[in-house]
Design an enzyme around this catalytic site. Structure first.
Site, PDB file in Angstrom:
ATOM      1  NE  ARG A 111      -5.337   3.445  -6.516  1.00 20.47           N
ATOM      2  CZ  ARG A 111      -4.876   2.604  -5.603  1.00 20.47           C
ATOM      3  NH1 ARG A 111      -4.427   3.046  -4.461  1.00 20.47           N
ATOM      4  NH2 ARG A 111      -4.828   1.321  -5.852  1.00 20.47           N
ATOM      5  CD1 TRP A 120       2.036   3.921 -10.955  1.00 21.61           C
ATOM      6  CD2 TRP A 120       1.162   3.063 -12.833  1.00 21.61           C
ATOM      7  NE1 TRP A 120       1.512   2.687 -10.644  1.00 21.61           N
ATOM      8  CE2 TRP A 120       0.964   2.144 -11.777  1.00 21.61           C
ATOM      9  CE3 TRP A 120       0.709   2.734 -14.114  1.00 21.61           C
ATOM     10  CZ2 TRP A 120       0.323   0.916 -11.970  1.00 21.61           C
ATOM     11  CZ3 TRP A 120       0.066   1.527 -14.298  1.00 21.61           C
ATOM     12  CH2 TRP A 120      -0.133   0.633 -13.225  1.00 21.61           C
ATOM     13  CD1 TRP A 152       3.606   7.520   3.517  1.00 26.27           C
ATOM     14  CD2 TRP A 152       3.979   7.570   5.719  1.00 26.27           C
ATOM     15  NE1 TRP A 152       3.269   8.767   3.964  1.00 26.27           N
ATOM     16  CE2 TRP A 152       3.500   8.828   5.319  1.00 26.27           C
ATOM     17  CE3 TRP A 152       4.290   7.372   7.065  1.00 26.27           C
ATOM     18  CZ2 TRP A 152       3.339   9.886   6.215  1.00 26.27           C
ATOM     19  CZ3 TRP A 152       4.135   8.425   7.941  1.00 26.27           C
ATOM     20  CH2 TRP A 152       3.652   9.675   7.516  1.00 26.27           C
ATOM     21  CG  ASP A 153       1.023   3.673  -1.569  1.00 22.75           C
ATOM     22  OD1 ASP A 153       1.667   4.461  -2.284  1.00 22.75           O
ATOM     23  OD2 ASP A 153       0.464   2.650  -1.999  1.00 22.75           O
ATOM     24  CG  MET A 154       1.742  10.653  -0.966  1.00 21.26           C
ATOM     25  SD  MET A 154       1.139  11.369  -2.491  1.00 21.26           S
ATOM     26  CE  MET A 154       0.881  13.017  -2.011  1.00 21.26           C
ATOM     27  CG  ASN A 155      -1.351   5.211  -4.253  1.00 20.94           C
ATOM     28  OD1 ASN A 155      -0.381   4.939  -4.962  1.00 20.94           O
ATOM     29  ND2 ASN A 155      -1.800   4.403  -3.323  1.00 20.94           N
ATOM     30  CB  CYS A 164       5.057   3.038  -1.285  1.00 16.95           C
ATOM     31  SG  CYS A 164       4.115   2.464  -2.707  1.00 16.95           S
ATOM     32  CG  ASP A 211      -0.388  -3.309  -0.322  1.00 18.45           C
ATOM     33  OD1 ASP A 211      -1.122  -2.412  -0.776  1.00 18.45           O
ATOM     34  OD2 ASP A 211       0.859  -3.268  -0.413  1.00 18.45           O
ATOM     35  CG  ASP A 212      -5.417  -0.095  -0.483  1.00 24.22           C
ATOM     36  OD1 ASP A 212      -6.127   0.132   0.504  1.00 24.22           O
ATOM     37  OD2 ASP A 212      -5.468   0.576  -1.535  1.00 24.22           O
ATOM     38  CG  ASP A 226       2.611   0.250  -8.151  1.00 21.83           C
ATOM     39  OD1 ASP A 226       3.177  -0.022  -7.071  1.00 21.83           O
ATOM     40  OD2 ASP A 226       1.616   1.000  -8.226  1.00 21.83           O
TER      41      ASP A 226
HETATM   42  C1  GLA Z   1       0.051   1.765  -4.825  1.00 20.70           C
HETATM   43  C2  GLA Z   1       1.286   0.980  -4.412  1.00 20.70           C
HETATM   44  C3  GLA Z   1       1.014  -0.491  -4.547  1.00 20.70           C
HETATM   45  C4  GLA Z   1      -0.160  -0.883  -3.703  1.00 20.70           C
HETATM   46  C5  GLA Z   1      -1.374  -0.047  -4.059  1.00 20.70           C
HETATM   47  C6  GLA Z   1      -2.502  -0.266  -3.091  1.00 20.70           C
HETATM   48  O1  GLA Z   1      -0.186   1.656  -6.184  1.00 20.70           O
HETATM   49  O2  GLA Z   1       2.382   1.369  -5.163  1.00 20.70           O
HETATM   50  O3  GLA Z   1       2.156  -1.230  -4.187  1.00 20.70           O
HETATM   51  O4  GLA Z   1       0.156  -0.716  -2.336  1.00 20.70           O
HETATM   52  O5  GLA Z   1      -1.073   1.344  -4.075  1.00 20.70           O
HETATM   53  O6  GLA Z   1      -3.602   0.489  -3.385  1.00 20.70           O
END
Ligand code: GLA
Length: 725
Positions: free
Chosen positions: A438, A194, A472-475, A521, A361-362, A543
């Site tokens: 997370r 990361w 579209w995120d995936m964390n 993302c 964003d989030d 990030d």
């Molecule tokens: C991930 C994305 C970031 C941001 C955060 C939000 O880490 O890579 O760019 O959108 O989530 O929680």
């Protein structure tokens, strides 16, 4: 083009500069004969004679391990890593597939759901299908080779059909497998973490098996599903380079086995680890695609071919050839702490600076004041946005900006309404602890009712808010990969079913919102692959927005992926991750080398910095077509040069951009070599704007040029952009 010589029983796939040759042996086994520079008919005949001699000898007397095979089975006397393995109804894992027929057809078949490179009418693309059969077990293998001759690219995938009356299970099925003749070989891989994605690591291939893979359910930060094999050492302009890129975003494998003969087997496809797929009588299984590229002239040509291929054949939809908007994203500016007015302030400042798209964003949904809650509840948080998403979107649109929104569809927070209602919707193994990352769990994307819920709620949000762009995120990686829905025998299918479910939702949303620009993302760049790019025309690269770190990340990413695919944003200093302060010019030039944007509350910047930023934005708008659709050349590497440089050239070679970054300070006595440019028209004289200099393309490429500012550059982070016309 693709030809079959029925007398010699060989297939010849001829690209503009390459040949790929496969032969059917006297015993109907399938052999890899050659992949490399275009063969003259004389050299092809020599290869054939040698092979026929060898094939006959080895087939009768010695082990198949001395043959160079194409899509090898396991369990006879070739005990190297196989391309597939089938568990028969009787428990045996030995099979033998032999050639029976083939077809060569224009274009490419439709393989159904999942990433698939495109073919346009005007393309001279052909597909070879080879049918192999295990006569004892009535199973059929189909090997597909689609040749894109202009780019020297072969796209491979495999289908296994169970025509037997009994069920079988598939333990392994690669998209591509082939044996290279004895080397020496070297391998280039792109491991990372990361905020530190895709570090380029190059070195000799050693005896034994090297497994590059992901077992995380996503293609991963840890290793990118792209690798290169070189014959001996390669540079940007010299050496034979073979590239393998998987169009897949889940568990993948590239397995390189260097055998005692010095020969190399390279298998690429779905990871066989924790994979088992049941096939009832009449059922079949289709693998993802693997893109194979070859360059006889070093890395540079391979990258150019892959960039063109990705832009023209992988990325699709409305945005394929459209210049991408310059965006401002509020993540680093506010994290979860924002309200309508605060966002409008950032958007207004963005508009003044020339920004075209505002991205929320989030944190806009449920009660998400931090990362512990609300994923799955895709309903606006009225405490933060009393006018709703629509109210915000209207105000943003009113400023003359487009409006974008962050979502993370594949996740669920245990603290959410959705989890209260559907505690069984996440991936889980009954009775076992559900491990969080997370503070979140992963939705079981294999289940259609869950995808329907996501499709409906997300569609509603996008529609109501008139959204123009989606991030579209995936964390997190997948864990406790199980569910109560699939039978015990089918639990080994879940990782792949998950991924196909994600592609299904991506596909449905793309169709429902064809004009929306999607950006992929995954905690930055943990899903930077051709699979995601088939649905999302651009991806958030990392990030980590620190200008120096980004230089390394974008440099290495460019080996496979074009700059238009790389989201690259300027952020504030000190950087939110590295706490380093790098001058605005450097940060801007790094971001302008990709898909440009801003990730900061610029309303808090000094008037001077805002003016400077506006200048970069203005300039990027001028050079955008060149950066996003031009040819990209890496000139000097951040890994081993004093400075890093790269350039862009337009199609007609009338315009170019040279970016130079001084990575290490100059010290007395150091002679900085001139930068040798590439891709220019040798007979054209170029003017270097602002330098009062005119030099021929030939001289620029052969002798090189070192800008004055970089001859003895010391101090802090020198960087420059030169425009050649
Ligand atoms: C991930 C994305 C970031 C941001 C955060 C939000 O880490 O890579 O760019 O959108 O989530 O929680």
């Amino acid at each position: 083009m693709i030809t079959f010589n029925s007398k010699q029983k060989i297939f010849h796939l001829e690209g503009q500069g390459t040949s790929y040759v496969i032969g059917v042996s006297p015993r109907e086994d399938f052999h890899h004969l050659y992949w490399g520079k275009s063969l003259s008919s004389k050299s092809l005949q020599k290869i054939l004679r040698d092979w026929q001699k060898r094939a006959i000898e080895t087939e009768h007397h010695i082990s198949r391990e001395f043959q160079t095979r194409e899509f090898p089975d396991f369990g006879h006397n070739d005990l190297r890593a196989p391309a597939f393995q089938v568990k028969q109804a009787d428990g045996s894992r030995v099979s033998e597939f032999l050639y029976v027929s083939h077809s060569i057809t224009p274009g490419k078949p439709d393989f159904g759901l999942g990433p698939s490179s495109q073919v346009e009418d005007s393309d001279q693309v052909q597909t070879l299908r080879i049918n192999l059969v295990d006569k004892l077990k009535k199973q059929e293998l189909e090997l597909y080779y689609t040749l894109y001759p202009q780019r020297n690219i072969v796209v491979r995938r495999t289908i296994l059909r169970n025509k037997d009356a009994k069920p079988i299970s598939l333990l392994k099925l690669m998209s591509s497998s082939l044996d290279f003749a004895p080397g020496p070989y070297r391998l280039v891989r792109f491991p990372g973490a990361w905020a530190n994605e895709r570090k380029m690591v190059e070195g000799p291939l050693l005896p034994g098996t090297t497994r590059l893979e992901s077992r995380r359910g996503i293609s991963s930060h840890e290793m990118n599903p792209f690798t290169m094999v070189t014959r001996g050492e390669a540079t940007e302009e010299k050496g034979e380079v073979y590239g393998f890129a998987l169009a897949y975003s889940g568990n993948w494998l590239m397995e390189a086995e260097l055998f005692r003969t010095g020969g190399l087997r390279l298998n690429a496809g779905l990871n066989d680890f924790d994979f088992e797929w049941q096939l009832k009588p009449g059922e079949n299984f289709t693998t993802p695609e693997c893109v194979l590229a070859y360059s006889p002239n070093g890395y540079s040509q391979l990258s150019l071919d892959l960039h063109h291929f990705t832009r023209e054949k992988v990325i699709r939809g409305t945005w394929q050839y459209k210049p991408r908007p310059i965006l401002i994203n509020n993540w680093e500016a506010t994290y979860f702490k924002f309200n309508h007015d605060k966002l409008m302030k950032i958007a207004k400042a963005g508009k003044e600076a020339g920004i075209e798209l505002f991205v929320l964003d989030d944190g806009w949904f449920g009660k998400r004041d931090n990362d512990t809650t609300s994923l799955g509840d895709w309903f606006v948080d009225k405490r933060k946005l009393p006018k709703g998403l629509r109210g915000l979107s209207d105000d943003i649109h009113g400023l003359g900006l487009k409006f974008g929104l962050w979502i993370e569809p594949e996740m669920i927070s245990p603290q959410s309404q959705l989890y209260k209602k559907h505690p069984d919707w996440c991936l889980h193994v009954p009775g076992r602890k559900r491990r969080m990352a997370r503070s979140q769990l992963v939705l079981d994307m294999s289940r259609p009712e869950i995808r329907d819920y996501l499709f409906d709620t997300i569609s509603k949000a996008l529609e109501e808010a008139r959204v123009d762009y989606v991030k579209w995120d995936m964390n997190r990686s997948l864990s406790e990969v199980g569910n109560r829905v699939l039978s015990p025998q089918k639990q080994g299918e879940l990782y792949h079913r998950y991924m196909m479910g994600v592609y299904d939702l991506m596909d449905r949303l793309n169709r429902r919102f064809p004009r929306v620009l999607f950006e992929g993302c995954s905690g930055g760049g943990a899903r930077f692959d051709l699979g995601v790019l088939s649905y999302h025309p651009q991806i958030w690269t990392s990030d980590n927005t620190d200008g120096l770190e980004r230089l390394f990340i974008q440099y290495a990413t460019s080996f496979a992926y074009p700059p238009i695919a790389m989201g690259a944003h300027i952020s504030s200093v000190p950087n939110h991750i590295t706490h380093r302060s790098i001058p605005l010019k450097w940060r801007a030039l790094v971001a302008m080398s990709g898909n440009f944007g801003v990730e900061a509350d610029i309303s808090k910047w000094s008037p001077r910095d805002r003016k400077e930023l506006a200048g970069y934005i203005r300039f990027y708008k001028e050079i955008r077509p060149l950066v996003q659709f031009g040819d990209f050349y890496r000139l000097e590497s951040p890994y081993n040069s004093l400075q890093t440089s790269w350039m862009f050239v337009n199609k007609t070679q009338t315009e170019a951009l040279l970016f130079v970054f001084q990575v290490k300070p100059w010290t007395k006595g150091t002679k900085v070599p001139p930068i040798k440019l590439r891709g220019l028209n040798p007979s054209k004289t170029y003017e270097i704007k602002g330098e009062k200099l005119k030099i021929s393309g030939k001289k620029m490429m052969k002798v090189g040029w070192l800008p004055k500012a970089f001859r003895t550059a010391r101090g802090n982070y020198h960087s420059s952009l030169y425009r050649l016309i």
